[in-house]
Design a protein around this motif. Structure first.
Motif, mmCIF file in Angstrom:
data_model
loop_
_atom_site.group_PDB
_atom_site.id
_atom_site.type_symbol
_atom_site.label_atom_id
_atom_site.label_comp_id
_atom_site.label_asym_id
_atom_site.label_seq_id
_atom_site.Cartn_x
_atom_site.Cartn_y
_atom_site.Cartn_z
ATOM 1 N N VAL A 1 0.977 -1.180 -0.172
ATOM 2 C CA VAL A 1 0.161 0.272 -0.079
ATOM 3 C C VAL A 1 1.438 1.006 -0.247
ATOM 4 O O VAL A 1 0.170 2.170 -0.377
ATOM 5 C CB VAL A 1 -0.732 -0.218 1.395
ATOM 6 C CG1 VAL A 1 -1.732 0.720 1.396
ATOM 7 C CG2 VAL A 1 -2.167 -0.989 1.114
ATOM 8 N N TYR B 1 2.852 2.082 -3.615
ATOM 9 C CA TYR B 1 2.079 2.886 -4.816
ATOM 10 C C TYR B 1 1.467 4.541 -3.798
ATOM 11 O O TYR B 1 0.525 4.097 -4.333
ATOM 12 C CB TYR B 1 0.750 1.487 -4.814
ATOM 13 C CG TYR B 1 1.383 0.419 -5.438
ATOM 14 C CD1 TYR B 1 1.689 0.665 -6.538
ATOM 15 C CD2 TYR B 1 2.132 -1.168 -5.259
ATOM 16 C CE1 TYR B 1 2.069 -0.199 -7.554
ATOM 17 C CE2 TYR B 1 2.425 -2.011 -6.122
ATOM 18 C CZ TYR B 1 2.655 -1.717 -7.715
ATOM 19 O OH TYR B 1 3.528 -2.708 -8.225
ATOM 20 N N ALA C 1 -0.929 4.031 -1.891
ATOM 21 C CA ALA C 1 -1.849 4.731 -1.723
ATOM 22 C C ALA C 1 -2.749 4.389 -0.423
ATOM 23 O O ALA C 1 -3.926 4.087 0.095
ATOM 24 C CB ALA C 1 -2.534 3.285 -3.026
ATOM 25 N N GLU C 2 -1.975 4.960 0.942
ATOM 26 C CA GLU C 2 -2.861 5.249 2.119
ATOM 27 C C GLU C 2 -4.023 5.514 1.763
ATOM 28 O O GLU C 2 -5.186 5.787 2.930
ATOM 29 C CB GLU C 2 -1.509 6.055 2.810
ATOM 30 C CG GLU C 2 -0.488 4.920 3.071
ATOM 31 C CD GLU C 2 0.476 5.717 1.885
ATOM 32 O OE1 GLU C 2 2.065 5.784 2.179
ATOM 33 O OE2 GLU C 2 0.099 5.856 0.913
ATOM 34 N N ALA C 3 -3.476 7.124 1.282
ATOM 35 C CA ALA C 3 -5.038 7.568 1.738
ATOM 36 C C ALA C 3 -5.961 6.480 0.772
ATOM 37 O O ALA C 3 -7.501 7.433 1.316
ATOM 38 C CB ALA C 3 -5.035 9.292 0.829
ATOM 39 N N ARG C 4 -6.281 6.875 -0.823
ATOM 40 C CA ARG C 4 -7.308 5.766 -1.296
ATOM 41 C C ARG C 4 -7.611 4.551 -0.264
ATOM 42 O O ARG C 4 -9.263 4.155 0.128
ATOM 43 C CB ARG C 4 -6.835 5.283 -2.262
ATOM 44 C CG ARG C 4 -6.628 5.270 -3.324
ATOM 45 C CD ARG C 4 -6.250 5.347 -4.706
ATOM 46 N NE ARG C 4 -5.152 4.989 -4.590
ATOM 47 C CZ ARG C 4 -4.134 4.207 -5.533
ATOM 48 N NH1 ARG C 4 -4.821 3.084 -6.202
ATOM 49 N NH2 ARG C 4 -3.361 3.260 -5.131
ATOM 50 N N GLU C 5 -6.730 3.545 0.897
ATOM 51 C CA GLU C 5 -6.507 2.931 1.829
ATOM 52 C C GLU C 5 -8.190 3.416 3.037
ATOM 53 O O GLU C 5 -8.939 3.158 3.657
ATOM 54 C CB GLU C 5 -6.267 2.129 1.450
ATOM 55 C CG GLU C 5 -6.075 1.228 0.704
ATOM 56 C CD GLU C 5 -6.228 -0.259 0.414
ATOM 57 O OE1 GLU C 5 -7.332 0.125 0.633
ATOM 58 O OE2 GLU C 5 -6.380 -0.600 -0.906
ATOM 59 N N ALA D 1 -9.771 6.435 2.722
ATOM 60 C CA ALA D 1 -10.994 6.088 1.429
ATOM 61 C C ALA D 1 -12.023 5.015 2.103
ATOM 62 O O ALA D 1 -13.234 4.790 2.533
ATOM 63 C CB ALA D 1 -10.643 7.510 0.548
ATOM 64 N N ARG D 2 -11.092 4.154 1.385
ATOM 65 C CA ARG D 2 -12.339 2.938 1.779
ATOM 66 C C ARG D 2 -12.767 2.662 2.892
ATOM 67 O O ARG D 2 -13.427 1.942 2.551
ATOM 68 C CB ARG D 2 -11.638 1.668 0.226
ATOM 69 C CG ARG D 2 -12.032 0.648 0.103
ATOM 70 C CD ARG D 2 -11.495 -0.182 -0.506
ATOM 71 N NE ARG D 2 -10.728 -0.823 -0.143
ATOM 72 C CZ ARG D 2 -10.519 -2.398 -0.303
ATOM 73 N NH1 ARG D 2 -11.547 -2.844 -0.695
ATOM 74 N NH2 ARG D 2 -8.909 -2.511 0.191
ATOM 75 N N ASP E 1 -13.231 4.149 5.588
ATOM 76 C CA ASP E 1 -13.860 5.706 5.918
ATOM 77 C C ASP E 1 -15.612 4.681 5.444
ATOM 78 O O ASP E 1 -16.577 5.703 6.157
ATOM 79 C CB ASP E 1 -13.491 6.651 5.243
ATOM 80 C CG ASP E 1 -12.215 7.460 6.382
ATOM 81 O OD1 ASP E 1 -11.879 6.571 7.247
ATOM 82 O OD2 ASP E 1 -11.979 8.577 5.563
#
Length: 591
Positions: A222, A225, A227-231, A233-234, A236
């Motif tokens: 994670v 890539y 992707a911390e913010a994306r994960e 948000a998912r 959340d």
């Protein structure tokens, strides 16, 4: 995953806990006895209060009155002390029962899940299982240890208070009961909605737990890539979904509670008003009215508690239903009732795949193996090569009987796998996977996982054979060093050598190597390759390899393509045949 429209659980779903309660029948009976005694002491309190008002406060000689008051207050204190003692014993017994049953349920579910085949985990997320083991069992503990006891106590108290009120004020209570009947019907409608929302709420919490478990097990990927913010948000979104469902559940329960308390209190206040009129008319005494007031308070509070407990029971019913779903799941891979003994010849294990066809349950339209036939002689080393997705790993999974083939048969030493005990079958096999698994314990215990009864000296000998001894001794606490979750304190090559040492300690007649040296540098690979060659002597070995240079010395190389055995032979004969193996070898050796 169950949807919000799944059948709403009812309190009847709690019957799934009966097998777990049955062993503690004597303790339950004792708890019920003290519950009844506590309720009886509480119901006796208004009677003692009436005697105090009517007997101790009447105009009479001062000395006689003081003596009478002391007797009445002593009686009240005795009743209160009995209430305290009986309630405390009841609380202890029920709390113990809740903790004990929860532990038993958690153990049973975990043990059952460990028996499931990989097919189960193709459709069930690990986070979902963890949610049921934690959140759902906590709800069960709350109900068994607390809410159920409170509900039963309130029911006994409410019925007792109602019986006393009907006995002492039959006409007034007849009117009140008619009003209370009108409270029941709307409560049933509210209760059904609460049940549906309770199940949906628990499912949404499990969804967020599944996301968290998946991401936390892959944090390096994670982060690599970005992707911390994306994960986040998912997660959340999942928690907001769970919060939204929980909010609807809480709102429905609040409306149910408000309606029950308001309607019940209104009916009982009407009865109290009628009682005050009777006192003014001289029909009953002041003590009688005081007794009636206390019984009315008991009845009203019992109804309020029952409304709250009913909501908790509905939540626990949903939790119990989810836990029972796990316990009801049956693995298609089981040991036979009368397994045949598995022969273990000293020269290794004979393997036979006979026209095996297999589809993974999650991919029923795509065959992983098609009419696959292969024989391996005892002590033979066979390398499985071919393109990714050709079916090489499937061969290992079928040998370990994680799945059964759709058609055809697999035999070890002439005995079909389904006719052997799973424990006996897997005791003959050791596997070194491409991605080694390291447990959150010491290096010593990680290697000893291959044979739990091995001595420290045997563990260290296996580590030396796998060229792991030097780096283990260099760790801060040597073999006692805690390796961290999934071995995060080790390099990939070190984890691989721990896994190889574990397999060598097991010392089985059949060895499965799935890219066992893939994570090693050139120097470590040479050392471990030498160790593996020593380990392979005297036992049957299957090797999956993408790097063909590591399997040139195998007794036989089997090429698998699209689930079929495409060709087989030695390295030299396959290169000369100019087939798929020759093309793969040309690509690798040229590069």
């Amino acid at each position: 995953m169950p949807s919000d429209r799944a059948r709403a659980p009812t309190p009847r779903s709690l019957s799934g806990l009966l097998p777990f309660l049955r062993p503690y029948r004597a303790r339950i009976a004792l708890a019920l006895l003290f519950l009844v005694l506590a309720a009886a002491a509480t119901l006796a309190f208004p009677l003692a209060l009436r005697e105090l008002i009517d007997g101790g406060l009447q105009p009479q000689d001062r000395g006689v009155q003081l003596l009478a008051l002391r007797e009445h207050f002593a009686l009240l204190f005795g009743v209160a002390a009995a209430m305290g003692v009986f309630s405390a014993v009841r609380f202890y017994l029920m709390s113990w029962l809740g903790e004990r049953v929860t532990a038993d349920v958690r153990d049973a579910v975990y043990h059952h899940v460990l028996q499931q085949s990989p097919e189960f985990f193709e459709t069930t997320q690990t986070g979902e299982v963890l949610s049921r083991l934690t959140t759902d069992t906590t709800l069960v503990q709350t109900v068994v240890g607390s809410s159920f006891s409170m509900g039963l106590r309130s029911a006994v108290m409410g019925l007792g208070a109602l019986a006393m009120l009907v006995w002492t004020n039959p006409l007034i209570m007849a009117q009140v009961l008619l009003v209370l009947v009108g409270v029941v019907l709307p409560s049933i409608w509210f209760g059904r909605r609460v049940r549906r929302l309770s199940r949906a709420s628990q499912d949404r919490v499990a969804d967020s737990s599944a996301i968290a478990a998946e991401v936390l097990n892959a944090v390096p990927v994670v982060q690599s890539y970005g992707a911390e913010a994306r994960e986040a948000a998912r997660f959340d979104a999942a928690t907001e979904n769970a919060f939204g469902t929980a909010r609807r559940r809480v709102r429905a329960r609040a409306m149910l509670m408000a309606f029950i308390i308001t309607a019940t209190s209104g009916a009982l206040l009407w009865g109290l008003y009628q009682g005050t009129q009777a006192v003014l008319a001289g029909e009953i005494s002041a003590g009688h009215l005081g007794q009636t007031v206390v019984y009315i308070i008991m009845l009203a509070s019992s109804f309020a508690v029952l409304g709250e407990v009913y909501g908790e029971l509905l939540r626990a019913a949903g939790a119990t239903e989810r836990l029972m779903e796990l316990l009801a799941s049956q693995s298609p891979i089981t040991s036979p009732a009368q397994p045949l003994p598995a022969a273990s010849p000293a020269a290794g294990t004979a393997i036979a795949f006979d026209h095996v066809t297999f589809h993974y349950p999650s991919r029923p339209a795509q065959a992983a193996l098609r009419g696959f036939t292969l024989g391996v002689a005892p002590g033979e080393t066979v390398a499985l090569v071919g393109p990714s997705g050709a079916g090489k790993t499937t061969v290992f999974q079928l040998l370990l009987r994680f799945y059964d083939p759709s058609s055809g048969a697999i035999r070890l030493n002439g005995v079909p796998l389904p006719q052997q005990s799973l424990q006996a079958l897997r005791a003959q096999i050791a596997i070194v996977p491409q991605e080694p698994v390291i447990f959150s314990s010491s290096a010593l215990e990680n290697i000893r996982y291959g044979r739990p009864d091995a001595s420290d000296e045997e563990v260290q000998a296996a580590a030396r054979a796998a060229f792991a001894d030097d780096f283990i001794r260099a760790l801060p606490d040597g073999y006692a060093t805690f390796l961290g979750e999934r071995g995060v304190r080790l390099s990939g090559g070190q984890r691989q050598r721990i896994a190889i040492a574990r397999a060598m300690l097991k010392n089985p007649p059949l060895l499965l190597l799935d890219e066992a040296t893939s994570a090693l540098d050139a120097e470590s690979e040479r050392m471990v390759q030498a160790a593996l060659e020593t380990a392979m002597r005297g036992r049957t070995t299957l090797v999956i390899a993408h790097r063909l240079a590591t399997v040139q010395q195998a007794d036989r190389i089997v090429v698998i393509d699209q689930g079929r055995l495409a060709e087989q032979g030695t390295h030299a004969s396959l290169v000369a045949a100019n087939g798929l193996y020759a093309r793969l070898a040309a690509l690798q050796f040229k590069s």
